[in-house]
Design a protein around this motif. Structure first.
Motif: not given
Length: 477
Positions: A295, A291, A329-330, A340, A336, A332-333
């Motif tokens: 990012y 992430s 991935i989305d 996203t 975090e 996880q973003l």
């Protein structure tokens, strides 16, 4: 004799006959074939059948777009072909024979996320609605939100979080269940494993950074941190696979007469221990690294370049099935960074593909047969379902597909360049604006307009070039 008999016979002939069909099934609009030899399928002849609205190959399956009549046509086809009925799961297993290693990995990932996507979409809409009533100051000269002005709306705002929290904070439960379901192991054990990752007795993942101390399980010779993995994707996936493979292995070595007792115990207890001692911390680090890279890339000085490439390439990724990787991935973003910046580009790509189809509707407005495909395709694309648009229209002509990719790329640059963030995954089309954070809704609207205007304009222009004329000539139009 059915009204579909002649066309079913034609389709059977053009896919290579019954002996070339390994498995055939259907979904809401498409026939799905797993063929022994895909080269025997005459794509041009198949697409010339009146009832057929397009074809494409994906995930090892040759797919023929029929439309809403697919169920009736399928029944007639299987009767004529003498091919037995089969389940979608069996079709997927057979299709994997035609996949390479990367395609199989992506297929596994898709099998995990596909069952939980409806919940993720609902969660995105709910968070978006909470945006509207709780964050937009629309009353009293722009100083007060709906939730602040009314006890009713304050109650709605609070109540909706009950669902949003269940979907996103307790996401590991859904993931471990989905893995158990995919692997054919005991689903309730997957649910229990997921609950142990988000149990209230653990320190909430969102509170770890600001905690003065972290509680532990003290075993005398070792201590294990009591940390929850709310909204974490990779720890849940790793733990889910460990549990499933443990159960599969134990069923092979433990006698069936006592398997009901010992298999669940010796699968679940070690899996939970391994999850908290090894996989949780490792998965957290891997997820944070992924992430942070994504990012940082999108917010760096070269973020525009990443956005341009992603916006341009996302639609081709859908063709290969690799787009399923973006779900992880989305999510996880979101865990975090509380949002996203990747998902808005996905929504814009879908809108761009729909806009290219709208241009084709305009260009081919006298072609009544194509209107039957293009009009529903454009509507579904604007609502986030791109397959009918991409495979039924844009890829058939190619130049609208290219126009959509270019428009998507430009819209993605604007979105990333202005820092647009989504609260969550949502409906991947125009309604996706509800998932965008309130402060970014204006610039996302600008990006959407770009994703509508540029693909439409470019498609009309390209239709008059050699590329467009060649496409029309190739299709006999």
């Amino acid at each position: 004799m059915s009204k579909y008999t002649d066309q079913a016979k034609e389709l059977l002939e053009h896919v290579g006959g019954s002996e070339n069909i390994s498995v055939v099934t259907h979904c809401a609009t498409r026939m799905r074939f797993v063929l022994h030899d895909t080269d025997k399928a005459d794509v041009t002849a198949v697409e010339d059948i009146d009832l057929v609205k397009g074809t494409f190959t994906q995930a090892g399956q040759f797919q023929v777009i029929i439309g809403n009549e697919v169920a009736s046509f399928y029944n007639e086809f299987t009767k004529i072909a003498g091919v037995g009925d089969t389940s979608k799961d069996e079709a997927k297993q057979a299709a994997k024979q035609n996949m390479n290693i990367l395609q199989r990995l992506v297929s596994h990932l898709a099998d995990i996320f596909t069952p939980i996507i409806p919940a993720l979409v609902v969660g995105g809409l709910i968070l978006g609605f909470r945006n509207v009533i709780g964050d937009i100051e629309m009353l009293n000269d722009g100083t007060q939100t709906l939730a602040e002005s009314s006890q009713f709306w304050a109650g709605v705002y609070s109540f909706l979080w009950l669902i949003g929290e269940a979907i996103f904070h307790f996401l590991p439960v859904a993931l471990t269940w989905a893995i158990a379901r995919k692997m054919g192991t005991t689903q309730v054990l997957g649910i229990v494993l997921g609950i142990t990752l988000v149990s209230p007795q653990l320190l909430n993942a969102y509170g770890v950074a600001g905690a003065d101390s972290i509680p532990v399980w003290d075993f005398g010779f070792a201590q294990v941190d009591m940390i929850g993995y709310q909204a974490q994707v990779i720890p849940a996936i790793l733990a889910g696979f460990v549990l499933s493979y443990l159960e599969i292995w134990l069923r092979k070595i433990i006698p069936q007469v006592v398997s009901m007792i010992f298999v669940p115990f010796f699968a679940l207890v070690p899996a939970v221990l391994i999850a908290h001692v090894v996989l949780g911390p490792i998965g957290w680090e891997i997820g944070s690294w992924i992430s942070n890279v994504v990012y940082s890339g999108l917010t760096s000085a070269f973020g525009w370049l990443f956005a341009a490439l992603f916006g341009f390439a996302y639609a081709p990724l859908v063709i290969t099935g690799l787009h399923h990787m973006t779900n992880a991935i989305d999510l996880q973003l979101m865990s975090e960074f509380d949002g996203t910046n990747l998902w808005p580009m996905i929504a814009l790509s879908n809108i761009a593909q729909g806009s290219a189809v709208v241009a084709m509707i305009y260009l081919n407005r006298k072609d009544k047969k194509e209107q039957q495909v293009s009009v529903p395709a454009a509507i579904s694309c604007y609502l986030g379902v791109t397959e009918p648009a991409m495979f039924g229209i844009n890829l058939k002509y190619l130049f609208p597909f290219l126009a959509a990719m270019i428009g998507s790329s430009i819209a993605a640059v604007i979105s990333v360049g202005t820092g647009v963030m989504a609260n969550s995954i949502g409906v991947g089309g125009i309604p996706g604006i509800l998932s965008i954070q309130v402060a970014d809704m204006l610039m996302f609207t600008v990006s959407m307009l770009v994703a509508i205007v540029i693909p439409f304009t470019l498609t009309v222009i390209l239709a008059r070039t050699k590329m467009g004329k060649d496409a029309y000539e190739r299709l006999g139009k």
